[in-house]
Write an enzyme that holds these catalytic residues in place. Structure first.
Site, PDB file in Angstrom:
ATOM      1  N   ASP A 139       9.303  42.153 -20.793  1.00  0.00           N
ATOM      2  CA  ASP A 139      10.610  42.132 -21.472  1.00  0.00           C
ATOM      3  C   ASP A 139      11.435  43.386 -21.158  1.00  0.00           C
ATOM      4  OD1 ASP A 139      10.328  39.641 -22.625  1.00  0.00           O
ATOM      5  OD2 ASP A 139       9.393  40.420 -24.448  1.00  0.00           O
ATOM      6  N   LYS A 159       2.369  36.480 -28.972  1.00  0.00           N
ATOM      7  CA  LYS A 159       2.508  37.700 -28.159  1.00  0.00           C
ATOM      8  C   LYS A 159       1.716  38.871 -28.746  1.00  0.00           C
ATOM      9  CE  LYS A 159       7.242  37.273 -26.379  1.00  0.00           C
ATOM     10  NZ  LYS A 159       8.440  38.100 -26.195  1.00  0.00           N
ATOM     11  N   GLY A 199      13.143  44.975 -34.615  1.00  0.00           N
ATOM     12  CA  GLY A 199      12.073  43.969 -34.535  1.00  0.00           C
ATOM     13  C   GLY A 199      11.312  44.115 -33.222  1.00  0.00           C
ATOM     14  N   GLY A 200      10.619  43.038 -32.847  1.00  0.00           N
ATOM     15  CA  GLY A 200       9.809  43.066 -31.633  1.00  0.00           C
ATOM     16  C   GLY A 200      10.653  43.311 -30.387  1.00  0.00           C
ATOM     17  N   ARG A 260      11.768  50.020 -41.114  1.00  0.00           N
ATOM     18  CA  ARG A 260      11.304  49.459 -39.824  1.00  0.00           C
ATOM     19  C   ARG A 260      11.781  50.329 -38.667  1.00  0.00           C
ATOM     20  NH1 ARG A 260      12.224  43.180 -38.804  1.00  0.00           N
ATOM     21  NH2 ARG A 260      10.324  43.252 -37.578  1.00  0.00           N
ATOM     22  N   ASN A 289       3.379  39.307 -22.991  1.00  0.00           N
ATOM     23  CA  ASN A 289       4.082  38.042 -22.731  1.00  0.00           C
ATOM     24  C   ASN A 289       3.700  37.413 -21.392  1.00  0.00           C
ATOM     25  OD1 ASN A 289       5.474  39.594 -20.883  1.00  0.00           O
ATOM     26  ND2 ASN A 289       7.493  38.842 -21.461  1.00  0.00           N
TER      27      ASN A 289
HETATM   28  P1  ATR Z   1      12.792  39.949 -32.771  1.00  0.00           P
HETATM   29  O1  ATR Z   1      11.339  39.953 -32.470  1.00  0.00           O
HETATM   30  O2  ATR Z   1      13.581  38.942 -32.010  1.00  0.00           O
HETATM   31  O3  ATR Z   1      13.394  41.320 -32.663  1.00  0.00           O
HETATM   32  P2  ATR Z   1      12.567  40.108 -35.663  1.00  0.00           P
HETATM   33  O4  ATR Z   1      11.329  40.926 -35.560  1.00  0.00           O
HETATM   34  O5  ATR Z   1      12.628  39.013 -36.659  1.00  0.00           O
HETATM   35  O6  ATR Z   1      12.920  39.421 -34.289  1.00  0.00           O
HETATM   36  O7  ATR Z   1      13.815  41.103 -35.901  1.00  0.00           O
HETATM   37  C1  ATR Z   1      15.079  40.655 -36.181  1.00  0.00           C
HETATM   38  C2  ATR Z   1      16.030  41.844 -36.308  1.00  0.00           C
HETATM   39  O8  ATR Z   1      17.317  41.331 -36.719  1.00  0.00           O
HETATM   40  C3  ATR Z   1      15.609  42.856 -37.350  1.00  0.00           C
HETATM   41  O9  ATR Z   1      16.042  44.138 -36.934  1.00  0.00           O
HETATM   42  C4  ATR Z   1      16.399  42.389 -38.570  1.00  0.00           C
HETATM   43  O10 ATR Z   1      16.614  43.382 -39.535  1.00  0.00           O
HETATM   44  P3  ATR Z   1      15.538  43.654 -40.706  1.00  0.00           P
HETATM   45  O11 ATR Z   1      14.424  44.424 -40.068  1.00  0.00           O
HETATM   46  O12 ATR Z   1      16.280  44.426 -41.726  1.00  0.00           O
HETATM   47  O13 ATR Z   1      15.110  42.292 -41.192  1.00  0.00           O
HETATM   48  C5  ATR Z   1      17.685  41.985 -37.913  1.00  0.00           C
HETATM   49  N1  ATR Z   1      18.495  41.086 -38.748  1.00  0.00           N
HETATM   50  C6  ATR Z   1      18.290  39.765 -38.938  1.00  0.00           C
HETATM   51  N2  ATR Z   1      19.240  39.251 -39.773  1.00  0.00           N
HETATM   52  C7  ATR Z   1      20.042  40.297 -40.121  1.00  0.00           C
HETATM   53  C8  ATR Z   1      21.204  40.426 -40.951  1.00  0.00           C
HETATM   54  N3  ATR Z   1      21.735  39.368 -41.585  1.00  0.00           N
HETATM   55  N4  ATR Z   1      21.767  41.647 -41.058  1.00  0.00           N
HETATM   56  C9  ATR Z   1      21.265  42.721 -40.412  1.00  0.00           C
HETATM   57  N5  ATR Z   1      20.174  42.654 -39.604  1.00  0.00           N
HETATM   58  C10 ATR Z   1      19.568  41.469 -39.462  1.00  0.00           C
END
Ligand code: ATR
Length: 286
Positions: free
Chosen positions: A109, A68, A136-137, A163, A93
């Site tokens: 999205d 993407k 995240g994304g 982030r 996407n």
């Molecule tokens: P997506 O594109 O689906 O948003 P991603 O970019 O991997 O996926 O983002 C995942 C999100 O879940 C992030 O906000 C991540 O927090 P971090 O930026 O701190 O990594 C969050 N996340 C994943 N596991 C987590 C956990 N155990 N506790 C808190 N936040 C979590």
């Protein structure tokens, strides 16, 4: 050859994608001469695949992980047309060839997120204050959607606060970044609470507690999760226990598919309860 319009979803891997199930349901329902197939690509092969869509007999398709962002960068550096959502979210996407066979790219999205809420909690955008969990994304698409629909205060909470800060800088002054330890203090003022993190997406089936006190929420608040496996995430379960209106994430998956299908097959398809059930049944079987 008859006017067979061919579309695809491409990713690496792509076999887990539910997009073929959705689009083939619609192709059948509307009795169309078209096809939608999963095409696995390599990182090296993807840019060429995109450049050669027409030569390969495609009218367009969906792009999923991990391409993407690649598609966005490629589009961004070229003369290709990108819609506002893709530009702001930084990911593409959905792609399609326009009448002049020029490649266009979009991100559906944010549309899918809003359309799902429109369908299930129609007054959701009368709220102006949202709490968004995760940066995240997926969070980028959610924030774009909220700003488009008139939210004026978005509290963005993330485990890695840097982030969240980067997204707040990107989207401007209506977005405020915070770390997770203050999340509870932001619950009461939120009209809409959105989980975009993978927390509660338990792979081993063990029940997890979601680290947010939803009992503090206003009784009219709406809680929605963009994760749909499991259908009722730990976040949604706690929100339901706190008496909130809850909206699960399957609808976003279905609604984000609508604009692409319309571009490729020239019919705006309907998200039906039958389609929703088809996807839920497929989730149970996998
Ligand atoms: P997506 O594109 O689906 O948003 P991603 O970019 O991997 O996926 O983002 C995942 C999100 O879940 C992030 O906000 C991540 O927090 P971090 O930026 O701190 O990594 C969050 N996340 C994943 N596991 C987590 C956990 N155990 N506790 C808190 N936040 C979590």
């Amino acid at each position: 050859m008859a006017d067979l319009r061919r579309a695809f979803v491409t990713g690496l891997p792509v076999k887990h994608s539910r997009s073929p199930l959705i689009h083939n349901y619609w192709l059948k329902k509307y009795n169309l001469q078209g096809s939608y197939q999963a095409v696995e690509n390599t990182t090296d092969g993807f840019p060429q695949f995109l450049t050669n869509l027409h030569e390969n007999g495609f009218v367009g398709g969906n792009i999923t992980l991990p391409f993407k962002e690649v598609a966005f960068q490629k589009f961004d550096q070229s003369a290709y047309q990108l819609d506002e959502a893709a530009r702001s979210i930084g990911a593409v996407n959905t792609v399609w060839l326009d009448d002049k066979l020029k490649l266009q790219g979009g991100n559906t999205d944010a549309y899918g997120f809003s359309a799902n809420l429109d369908a299930i909690a129609p007054d959701w955008d009368k709220k102006k204050n949202a709490l968004v969990l995760g940066a995240g994304g997926a969070s980028r698409a959610v924030i774009f959607a909220l700003l488009q629909r008139g939210f004026t205060k978005i509290n963005l909470v993330n485990r890695t606060v840097e982030r969240a800060q980067a997204l707040a800088t990107h989207f401007g002054s209506m977005v405020t970044a915070s770390s997770w330890d203050v999340a509870d203090s932001l619950v009461a003022e939120a009209g809409l609470i959105v989980n975009t993190t993978s927390l509660g997406m338990s792979s081993d089936g063990v029940e997890e507690r979601f680290p947010l006190n939803l009992q503090l929420a206003d009784s009219s608040a709406i809680a929605t999760d963009i994760v749909y496996i499991p259908l009722e995430t730990a976040f949604l379960k706690q929100a339901k226990n706190a008496g909130l209106v809850t909206v699960d994430g399957v609808g976003m998956l279905l609604h984000q598919a609508v604009p692409g299908f319309e571009h490729w097959f020239k019919i705006r398809p309907e998200v039906t309860s039958e389609l929703r059930q088809l996807i839920i049944d497929d989730m149970k079987n996998s």
